[in-house]
Design an enzyme around this catalytic site. Structure first.
Site, PDB file in Angstrom:
ATOM      1  N   ARG A 171      -5.738   2.981  -3.067  1.00  0.00           N
ATOM      2  CA  ARG A 171      -4.925   2.187  -2.119  1.00  0.00           C
ATOM      3  C   ARG A 171      -3.841   1.366  -2.808  1.00  0.00           C
ATOM      4  O   ARG A 171      -3.564   0.229  -2.415  1.00  0.00           O
ATOM      5  CB  ARG A 171      -5.810   1.256  -1.268  1.00  0.00           C
ATOM      6  N   SER A 220      -8.774  -1.270   7.228  1.00  0.00           N
ATOM      7  CA  SER A 220      -9.750  -1.874   6.301  1.00  0.00           C
ATOM      8  C   SER A 220      -9.168  -3.151   5.708  1.00  0.00           C
ATOM      9  O   SER A 220      -8.089  -3.133   5.109  1.00  0.00           O
ATOM     10  CB  SER A 220     -10.085  -0.906   5.172  1.00  0.00           C
ATOM     11  N   GLU A 290      -7.365  -5.496   0.859  1.00  0.00           N
ATOM     12  CA  GLU A 290      -6.598  -4.250   0.915  1.00  0.00           C
ATOM     13  C   GLU A 290      -5.348  -4.493   1.766  1.00  0.00           C
ATOM     14  O   GLU A 290      -4.257  -4.013   1.454  1.00  0.00           O
ATOM     15  CB  GLU A 290      -7.451  -3.124   1.526  1.00  0.00           C
TER      16      GLU A 290
HETATM   17  C1  LIG Z   1      -6.789   1.522  13.008  1.00  0.00           C
HETATM   18  C2  LIG Z   1      -6.370   1.661  11.580  1.00  0.00           C
HETATM   19  C3  LIG Z   1      -6.977   2.601  10.775  1.00  0.00           C
HETATM   20  C4  LIG Z   1      -6.586   2.762   9.439  1.00  0.00           C
HETATM   21  N1  LIG Z   1      -7.203   3.703   8.673  1.00  0.00           N
HETATM   22  C5  LIG Z   1      -6.783   3.894   7.401  1.00  0.00           C
HETATM   23  C6  LIG Z   1      -7.388   4.911   6.586  1.00  0.00           C
HETATM   24  O1  LIG Z   1      -8.264   5.635   6.996  1.00  0.00           O
HETATM   25  N2  LIG Z   1      -6.930   5.054   5.334  1.00  0.00           N
HETATM   26  C7  LIG Z   1      -5.938   4.292   4.804  1.00  0.00           C
HETATM   27  O2  LIG Z   1      -5.548   4.497   3.648  1.00  0.00           O
HETATM   28  N3  LIG Z   1      -5.365   3.319   5.554  1.00  0.00           N
HETATM   29  C8  LIG Z   1      -5.752   3.105   6.829  1.00  0.00           C
HETATM   30  N4  LIG Z   1      -5.180   2.129   7.578  1.00  0.00           N
HETATM   31  C9  LIG Z   1      -4.170   1.242   6.964  1.00  0.00           C
HETATM   32  C10 LIG Z   1      -2.713   1.728   7.090  1.00  0.00           C
HETATM   33  O3  LIG Z   1      -2.535   2.535   8.238  1.00  0.00           O
HETATM   34  C11 LIG Z   1      -2.265   2.469   5.844  1.00  0.00           C
HETATM   35  O4  LIG Z   1      -2.333   1.646   4.686  1.00  0.00           O
HETATM   36  C12 LIG Z   1      -0.830   2.968   5.969  1.00  0.00           C
HETATM   37  O5  LIG Z   1      -0.543   3.839   4.902  1.00  0.00           O
HETATM   38  C13 LIG Z   1       0.201   1.843   5.980  1.00  0.00           C
HETATM   39  O6  LIG Z   1       1.427   2.397   6.383  1.00  0.00           O
HETATM   40  P1  LIG Z   1       2.512   1.511   7.142  1.00  0.00           P
HETATM   41  O7  LIG Z   1       3.717   2.353   7.356  1.00  0.00           O
HETATM   42  O8  LIG Z   1       1.926   0.896   8.352  1.00  0.00           O
HETATM   43  O9  LIG Z   1       2.810   0.422   6.035  1.00  0.00           O
HETATM   44  P2  LIG Z   1       2.887  -1.160   6.227  1.00  0.00           P
HETATM   45  O10 LIG Z   1       1.586  -1.675   6.737  1.00  0.00           O
HETATM   46  O11 LIG Z   1       4.107  -1.506   6.996  1.00  0.00           O
HETATM   47  O12 LIG Z   1       3.074  -1.625   4.717  1.00  0.00           O
HETATM   48  C14 LIG Z   1       1.999  -1.477   3.804  1.00  0.00           C
HETATM   49  C15 LIG Z   1       2.567  -1.556   2.385  1.00  0.00           C
HETATM   50  O13 LIG Z   1       3.414  -0.425   2.166  1.00  0.00           O
HETATM   51  C16 LIG Z   1       4.726  -0.848   1.796  1.00  0.00           C
HETATM   52  N5  LIG Z   1       5.682   0.081   2.413  1.00  0.00           N
HETATM   53  C17 LIG Z   1       5.711   0.528   3.693  1.00  0.00           C
HETATM   54  N6  LIG Z   1       6.727   1.388   3.864  1.00  0.00           N
HETATM   55  C18 LIG Z   1       7.365   1.480   2.668  1.00  0.00           C
HETATM   56  C19 LIG Z   1       8.504   2.202   2.197  1.00  0.00           C
HETATM   57  N7  LIG Z   1       9.206   3.030   2.979  1.00  0.00           N
HETATM   58  N8  LIG Z   1       8.878   2.042   0.903  1.00  0.00           N
HETATM   59  C20 LIG Z   1       8.190   1.200   0.069  1.00  0.00           C
HETATM   60  N9  LIG Z   1       7.114   0.498   0.456  1.00  0.00           N
HETATM   61  C21 LIG Z   1       6.704   0.649   1.734  1.00  0.00           C
HETATM   62  C22 LIG Z   1       4.866  -2.271   2.336  1.00  0.00           C
HETATM   63  O14 LIG Z   1       5.822  -3.000   1.588  1.00  0.00           O
HETATM   64  C23 LIG Z   1       3.447  -2.797   2.154  1.00  0.00           C
HETATM   65  O15 LIG Z   1       3.252  -3.228   0.840  1.00  0.00           O
HETATM   66  C24 LIG Z   1      -5.549   1.939   8.916  1.00  0.00           C
HETATM   67  C25 LIG Z   1      -4.934   0.994   9.736  1.00  0.00           C
HETATM   68  C26 LIG Z   1      -5.336   0.848  11.044  1.00  0.00           C
HETATM   69  C27 LIG Z   1      -4.643  -0.174  11.907  1.00  0.00           C
END
Ligand SMILES: Cc1cc2nc3c(=O)[nH]c(=O)nc-3n(C[C@H](O)[C@H](O)[C@H](O)COP(=O)(O)OP(=O)(O)OC[C@H]3O[C@@H](n4cnc5c(N)ncnc54)[C@H](O)[C@@H]3O)c2cc1C
Length: 298
Positions: A171, A220, A290
């Site tokens: 992660r 998480s 996380e």
């Molecule tokens: C219901 C639910 C279930 C989930 N299940 C999982 C799972 O099974 N496995 C898992 O790994 N995660 C899970 N997650 C967490 C989340 O969905 C992941 O971490 C996802 O990859 C985050 O993507 P995001 O676009 O929402 O990023 P954000 O939440 O917007 O950002 C997260 C991080 O990524 C960085 N970031 C985002 N976009 C970019 C970009 N284009 N360039 C550089 N940095 C960037 C941000 O700066 C930040 O540090 C879950 C979340 C929810 C709400």
């Protein structure tokens, strides 16, 4: 705040003082001093090149793994939109824009009978967030399927980094601070359409029965310590259902926090810290967040 330093012009959308809460999964958080939505990669590069160094850059995707603190975020918050959501299917790979949703990428792969990306169908973030977080589930993660990612650095350079150069771990990644992932190439293999569809259906059903997927949550909350499950430690510390204001530890999955109504970022963060304290007290184990917490308290 750094209101007296003007950011450079943008062909896309540049807005001042935009409250971010409504666009986060938790529905909490203060305002971005500037919300920046570049129209394409050249627009983003131009903007980064002209952005004074004093102005910090924060990147957000679908904000599904974030708590934006109540006092908001100073500087430029970059959110990629439609100009970064193309998906191109190649013979053995798929190139996806960083703003494309993981589910959309998984569905494109399934539609052309490519396997390996099914696990992404249950992760509600964007491709950029998946690379930055090395998102994973069901025994796989982005590091298993990524070929390369392109990033625009804080100084506006466009660079392609191979999977090894991205430093992907559990992660986490080593995407440089302030850099924006703009697109990524994922390796796929030929598969059986029916088996792929069944796997995605299975993932959906499993998530719906074990996670509060329709709640205001951030996934998480804490990383699993080596060879342990964070939820088990939280449960053993008696924190299932624990509340602070409208912030609650989910009854269904106790490594998930939920906003049951009008929780603030401070309620959620305070609840998380209380859980860490109780887990340390009962098991001696220190949980690490996380969920990314960004911005400043109110
Ligand atoms: C219901 C639910 C279930 C989930 N299940 C999982 C799972 O099974 N496995 C898992 O790994 N995660 C899970 N997650 C967490 C989340 O969905 C992941 O971490 C996802 O990859 C985050 O993507 P995001 O676009 O929402 O990023 P954000 O939440 O917007 O950002 C997260 C991080 O990524 C960085 N970031 C985002 N976009 C970019 C970009 N284009 N360039 C550089 N940095 C960037 C941000 O700066 C930040 O540090 C879950 C979340 C929810 C709400």
């Amino acid at each position: 705040m750094i209101a007296d330093i003007a950011p450079p012009a943008l062909r896309g959308r540049l807005q001042r003082d935009v409250v971010l809460g409504p666009i986060t999964w938790f529905r909490v958080g203060g305002a971005a001093e500037y919300l920046v939505k570049p129209i394409d990669v050249d627009d983003l590069r131009q903007f980064m090149r002209g952005l004074p160094h004093e102005i910090p850059v924060t990147v957000i995707g679908a904000a599904s793994n974030l708590i934006v603190r109540d006092g908001g975020i100073s500087g430029a918050v970059i959110k990629l939109g439609r100009g970064f959501s193309d998906i191109i299917v190649e013979e053995n790979a798929i190139i996806a824009g960083a703003a494309a949703l993981d589910i959309t990428l998984a569905e494109h792969a399934a539609a052309v009978a490519r396997t390996g990306l099914e696990f992404l169908s249950g992760i509600p973030g964007t491709v950029g967030g998946a690379v930055a977080m090395n998102a994973g589930a069901y025994g796989s993660d982005v590091s298993h399927i990524l070929d390369w990612a392109e990033i625009v650095t804080r100084s506006g350079e466009l660079i392609r980094l191979g999977v090894k150069d991205l430093g992907l771990g559990y992660r986490r990644s080593q995407v440089p601070p302030g850099a924006v992932v703009t697109q990524a190439r994922f390796l796929t293999q030929s598969g059986d359409l029916k088996i792929i569809a069944a796997r995605m259906q299975e993932i959906k059903a499993s998530r719906e029965s074990t996670q509060p997927v329709r709640a205001r949550t951030g996934g998480s909350t804490f990383a699993n310590p080596p060879d342990m499950k964070a939820w088990e430690l939280i449960d053993a510390a008696g924190c299932r259902g624990l509340r602070r204001g409208d912030a609650q530890i989910s009854e269904l999955h106790c490594n998930f926090m939920i906003n049951t109504g009008a929780a603030t970022a401070a309620d959620l963060e305070g609840l998380g810290e209380e859980v860490r304290r109780r887990v340390a007290e009962t098991s001696g184990i220190e949980l690490h967040w996380e969920i990314k917490r960004i911005g400043v308290p109110a």
